[in-house]
Design an enzyme around this catalytic site. Structure first.
Site, PDB file in Angstrom:
ATOM      1  N   HIS A   1      65.028  74.556  -7.348  1.00 16.28           N
ATOM      2  CA  HIS A   1      64.241  73.960  -6.271  1.00 16.28           C
ATOM      3  C   HIS A   1      63.045  74.830  -5.895  1.00 16.28           C
ATOM      4  CE1 HIS A   1      63.405  72.669  -2.072  1.00 16.28           C
ATOM      5  NE2 HIS A   1      63.868  71.496  -2.441  1.00 16.28           N
TER       6      HIS A   1
ATOM      7  N   SER B   1      60.914  67.493   0.055  1.00 17.36           N
ATOM      8  CA  SER B   1      60.745  68.862  -0.445  1.00 17.36           C
ATOM      9  C   SER B   1      59.560  68.961  -1.381  1.00 17.36           C
ATOM     10  CB  SER B   1      61.996  69.312  -1.200  1.00 17.36           C
ATOM     11  OG  SER B   1      63.033  69.646  -0.333  1.00 17.36           O
TER      12      SER B   1
END
Length: 321
Positions: free
Chosen positions: A84, A248
């Site tokens: 991520h 995100s």
């Protein structure tokens, strides 16, 4: 106290190689102002996340420093076992070389602040310490952080977290946060994640490439701006690339945009802008999409929109003078 977690996201595809300016970077018109902004040169973006793949060819030259605040290794080990953080870092500032991808601000530098472990989970104190580190950090040549990017969130409004965020903002650093992916596709209902829900931060929602609000994007009265967050191509662990979806992914588009906007605006004003002034300059470069403010805030980032208006005005004057 509950744990802080990554904003949930979806992995759509993993690729071994890529040579591309990602569609999201193009959609916010970043390449159109690269020359004017010197591609964000001189700015440092703090990525507060799961770390970063230190050996990724698109990122290894972008990283200026970092620290690990988790229990995964010592403080100098801020690699990424999740993927991520690498993806977020790539969107913000991957180098624009002959191979690989380009981030929004390819000449900006990255401060990697690892506050979430390989499972994407972390103590609130890790995040608080990470924010304070980014706020106080100074580079070897006196560099300071220009924007903080956080694609993480939790259900609790923790005062110590708020104070750390406010301290960064008071130091002149915009704090850019993901809105969250608990949206129910109904713009009249509110979904909140912290620190994104704090009024002082730049809270980012997600849209797809058809300029539609992503069905998962949180809606609330603190949304500031939207950016591409569906099927976003960026760097990934093991020197690979991936397409991910989530708020995100929208957030680092805005963090990178701030590096470009700061260079353009500060050259015009011939001084360093305050956090509030920099936010105002960012908002000037947005386009409404027709959704309620609770879904889109000020609209989608459109970095070249002021230049487009100027060119249109000049054309108008030429035709009608």
């Amino acid at each position: 106290m509950a744990k802080m977690h990554l904003i949930p996201y979806q992995v759509n595809e993993i690729e071994d190689t890529s040579t591309d300016i990602p569609q999201g970077v193009q959609m916010i018109q970043a390449p159109d102002i690269w020359e004017q902004s010197d591609e964000g040169s001189g700015n440092v973006i703090a990525i507060i996340d799961t770390g970063c793949d230190m050996n990724h060819p698109d990122l290894e030259g972008q990283i200026i420093d970092g620290r690990n605040f988790t229990n995964d290794g010592d403080e100098a080990e801020y690699g990424d076992e999740n993927g991520h953080g690498t993806h977020v870092a790539g969107t913000a500032a991957a180098a624009a070389g002959d191979e690989g991808i380009a981030g929004v601000a390819p000449k900006a530098k990255l401060l990697i602040v690892k506050v979430l472990d390989s499972n994407g989970s972390g103590d609130y104190q890790w995040i608080i310490d990470g924010i304070n580190y980014a706020t106080d950090w100074e580079g070897p040549n006196g560099e300071k952080v220009r924007a903080i990017s956080m694609s993480l969130g939790g259900p609790e409004d923790v005062q110590e977290l708020y104070h750390a965020v406010k301290r960064a903002i008071d130091a002149g650093i915009p704090v850019v946060c993901a809105a969250g992916n608990e949206g129910d596709d109904r713009h009249e209902t509110d979904e909140y994640a912290f620190p994104g829900a704090y009024n002082e931060v730049v809270q980012v929602g997600a849209i797809n490439f058809d300029r539609e609000i992503a069905h998962f994007s949180n809606t609330n009265n603190e949304i500031d701006i939207v950016a591409p967050g569906v099927d976003i191509l960026s760097a990934y662990t093991d020197q690979k690339y991936a397409r991910l979806s989530g708020t995100s992914m929208a957030t680092p588009h805005v963090s990178g945009a701030l590096a470009l906007v700061s260079n353009v605006a500060e050259e015009q004003f011939d001084r360093k802008l305050t956090e509030a002034e920099l936010y105002a300059q960012l908002v000037r470069r947005t386009v409404p999409l027709g959704y309620p403010k609770s879904a889109e805030g000020n609209g989608v980032v459109a970095l070249d929109i002021l230049n487009q208006f100027e060119r249109l005005f000049q054309t108008f004057n030429t035709v009608f003078k």
